[in-house]
Write a protein that holds these residues in place. Structure first.
Motif, PDB file in Angstrom:
ATOM      1  N   VAL A  90      94.299  57.869  64.520  1.00  0.00           N
ATOM      2  CA  VAL A  90      94.138  56.447  64.205  1.00  0.00           C
ATOM      3  C   VAL A  90      92.686  56.163  63.821  1.00  0.00           C
ATOM      4  O   VAL A  90      92.409  55.441  62.853  1.00  0.00           O
ATOM      5  CB  VAL A  90      94.581  55.581  65.406  1.00  0.00           C
ATOM      6  N   HIS A 440      92.207  53.011  68.473  1.00  0.00           N
ATOM      7  CA  HIS A 440      93.474  52.839  69.191  1.00  0.00           C
ATOM      8  C   HIS A 440      93.300  51.854  70.350  1.00  0.00           C
ATOM      9  O   HIS A 440      94.128  50.946  70.530  1.00  0.00           O
ATOM     10  CB  HIS A 440      93.962  54.183  69.726  1.00  0.00           C
ATOM     11  N   LEU A 443      92.894  48.302  69.121  1.00  0.00           N
ATOM     12  CA  LEU A 443      94.166  47.757  68.616  1.00  0.00           C
ATOM     13  C   LEU A 443      95.065  47.323  69.767  1.00  0.00           C
ATOM     14  O   LEU A 443      95.803  46.328  69.660  1.00  0.00           O
ATOM     15  CB  LEU A 443      94.880  48.799  67.750  1.00  0.00           C
ATOM     16  N   GLU A 458     100.208  42.421  61.358  1.00  0.00           N
ATOM     17  CA  GLU A 458     100.715  43.795  61.255  1.00  0.00           C
ATOM     18  C   GLU A 458     100.594  44.407  59.854  1.00  0.00           C
ATOM     19  O   GLU A 458     100.204  45.572  59.721  1.00  0.00           O
ATOM     20  CB  GLU A 458     102.159  43.877  61.752  1.00  0.00           C
ATOM     21  N   LYS A 462      98.591  47.849  59.135  1.00  0.00           N
ATOM     22  CA  LYS A 462      99.205  49.033  58.521  1.00  0.00           C
ATOM     23  C   LYS A 462      98.486  49.450  57.242  1.00  0.00           C
ATOM     24  O   LYS A 462      98.528  50.616  56.851  1.00  0.00           O
ATOM     25  CB  LYS A 462     100.691  48.770  58.249  1.00  0.00           C
ATOM     26  N   TYR A 468     100.363  53.234  61.762  1.00  0.00           N
ATOM     27  CA  TYR A 468     100.460  52.307  62.895  1.00  0.00           C
ATOM     28  C   TYR A 468     101.921  52.095  63.322  1.00  0.00           C
ATOM     29  O   TYR A 468     102.790  51.836  62.493  1.00  0.00           O
ATOM     30  CB  TYR A 468      99.838  50.952  62.535  1.00  0.00           C
TER      31      TYR A 468
END
Length: 500
Positions: A90, A440, A443, A458, A462, A468
């Motif tokens: 990520v 990560h 988020l 979202e 992404k 994600y």
């Protein structure tokens, strides 16, 4: 509090990699939000994020043996290694997005390709490493990992470590060519430069003194301007406590119930640094060993090639030390000031449980340079004392809390996020793998603290992190695609891994 308050949407306390990452994410998701940052030091990334205060490993569980354990039936549990690797993927995607969008430049200034290796000695450890390799190489995240117990092959991989070995003790290593060395200090400074260009107000030499919840659920914050010697007053809807070892004190000041029954135990670190450039040039990898029986995870020895200030360096460690400070620039009263009526029994329980850790720290503090050299010679048999200096690394505060599994006063080795029930405040506590998994972790903070906006955000998330919501180990084609694209963008394509 005073009526002379400045209203803002978000306050980030601490100018380390975590605040830098959260601020950058929020500016991408909600550009119009007003964000203010307060840092008590003169510039960003000076505590745990600083390049001399950590090992600079892009923690992807490629070499760290403490992320894989042998179960009672002899099989190897790689679940923690998988989680850490997924989280690092990520980070790679987000950093690649920032470079692609020209929000930051010159990725070689903060990330470099570098083989990650595990090395063990003794028949039992060699068998463990072999089983670990067999378990991990089946997972797409670790495809391309090589194993060898052939001295000739190991001489190719790690000549500095193999030269001068006189005994016939079995030795083995695994090698992954697509590991990384990450300069988190440089990355932190890049991100704050970007944030300032986007209108984020970053206030250095400003120390947060008080946090108080207002009647409307927002937070009133008193900040001491260390240069102007005056108090400033702010009101924010959301506060992030990303002050490293200083986060625990700030969390306690909020008074939120979630911050009760939590304590911290500070551990300092030392590294040996090679001052002989001819020796530095003989090694090109991060090589992690196995912690000695009874030693804590933080004691895993490793010999690291580093890239700092455009210069190749070589570090060995860490050696643990003890200081009651929670920050390298902190106070000797930090540990004592953190003891409160609500966490006293938790801390006392930890003291009883962790006698072995206390003994280990005392032994580490009492080590002479020559005794540290003897540990280094387990890696480099021909190491000479005059070629190595000692540097003091950062302070880490290990979290102590009551858990269902570990009971009262359990010492947590890892990263912990504490959030208020209404999501108005979040605190980052703990240590490794920390910085490597910052994206990560931040988020997760966003998901918990901004549930109403998360669905709306979202698509943008992404765009920044294409994987994600997915586990890349279950999508090997996407893993390969993202690995190749991020390697290209970040300049890590020097040697492509064999992932198929």
């Amino acid at each position: 509090m005073s009526n002379r308050k400045t209203n803002t949407d978000v306050i980030l306390i601490g100018a380390g990699i975590m605040s830098a990452t959260l601020g950058t994410l929020l500016k991408e998701l909600k550009p119009e939000w007003d964000i203010k940052v307060f840092e008590s030091l003169e510039k960003a990334g000076e505590e745990s994020s600083n390049e001399w205060n950590n090992a600079g490993t892009g923690h992807a569980a490629l070499c760290e043996l403490n992320y894989t354990t042998e179960k009672s039936d002899g099989s190897i549990d790689i679940s923690k290694a998988v989680n850490v690797n997924e989280q690092f993927q990520v980070s790679r995607q987000f950093w690649s997005y920032l470079v692609d969008k020209k929000l930051i430049n010159n990725p070689q200034d903060f990330i470099m390709p570098l083989p990650h290796m595990s090395m063990v000695q003794g028949e039992e450890n060699v068998q463990f490493l072999k089983k670990r390799h067999e378990a991990m190489v089946k997972n797409p995240l670790f495809k391309g990992m090589e194993f060898s117990d052939d001295p000739a092959k190991l001489m190719e991989w790690i000549p500095l470590i193999m030269n001068g070995r006189k005994d016939n003790e079995p030795i083995a290593a695994t090698k992954v060519d697509y590991g990384t060395d990450v300069n988190f200090g440089a990355l932190t400074r890049m991100l704050f430069e970007h944030l300032e260009s986007k209108g984020v107000e970053v206030n250095y030499k400003h120390k947060v003194q008080k946090l108080k919840r207002a009647n409307d659920g927002s937070w009133e914050v008193v900040v001491h301007d260390l240069d102007g010697c005056k108090a400033k007053y702010y009101n924010a809807k959301f506060i992030f406590l990303g002050a490293g070892g200083g986060s625990l004190e700030l969390l306690q000041k909020t008074g939120i119930p979630e911050g009760k029954h939590i304590g911290g135990f500070p551990v300092s670190g030392l590294f040996m640094v090679c001052n002989n450039q001819e020796i530095v040039e003989q090694h090109h990898a991060k090589v992690y060993g196995k912690a000695k029986v009874g030693a804590p995870p933080m004691s895993v020895p490793h010999l690291d090639t580093r890239y700092i200030d455009n210069k190749k360096s070589l570090l060995f460690g860490p050696f643990a030390g003890f200081s009651p400070k929670f920050l390298k620039t902190g106070s000797n009263m930090d540990l004592f000031a953190s003891i409160k009526p609500h966490n006293l029994t938790t801390l006392l329980a930890a003291g009883v449980k962790e006698m072995s850790l206390t003994k280990y720290l005392i032994q580490q503090v009492l080590l002479s340079k020559e005794q540290r050299m003897e540990e280094l010679r387990e890696f480099i048999p021909n190491a000479k004392s005059e070629d190595w200096d000692i540097v003091i690394a950062g302070q880490r505060v290990q979290v102590i809390k009551d858990t269902e599994k570990g009971g009262k006063g359990t010492l947590q080795f890892g990263t912990e996020v504490i959030t208020a029930s209404d999501g108005s405040v979040a605190a980052l506590l703990g240590a490794s793998p920390g910085a490597s998994t910052a994206v990560h972790v931040m988020l997760e903070v966003i998901k918990k603290c901004f549930p109403d906006q998360h669905k709306e955000w979202e698509p943008k998330i992404k765009e920044m992190i294409p994987s994600y919501g997915l586990k890349l180990m279950d999508h090997p084609e996407l893993l390969q695609e993202l690995h190749n694209s991020t390697a290209h963008t970040l300049g890590l394509s020097e040697k492509e891994p064999v992932l198929s």
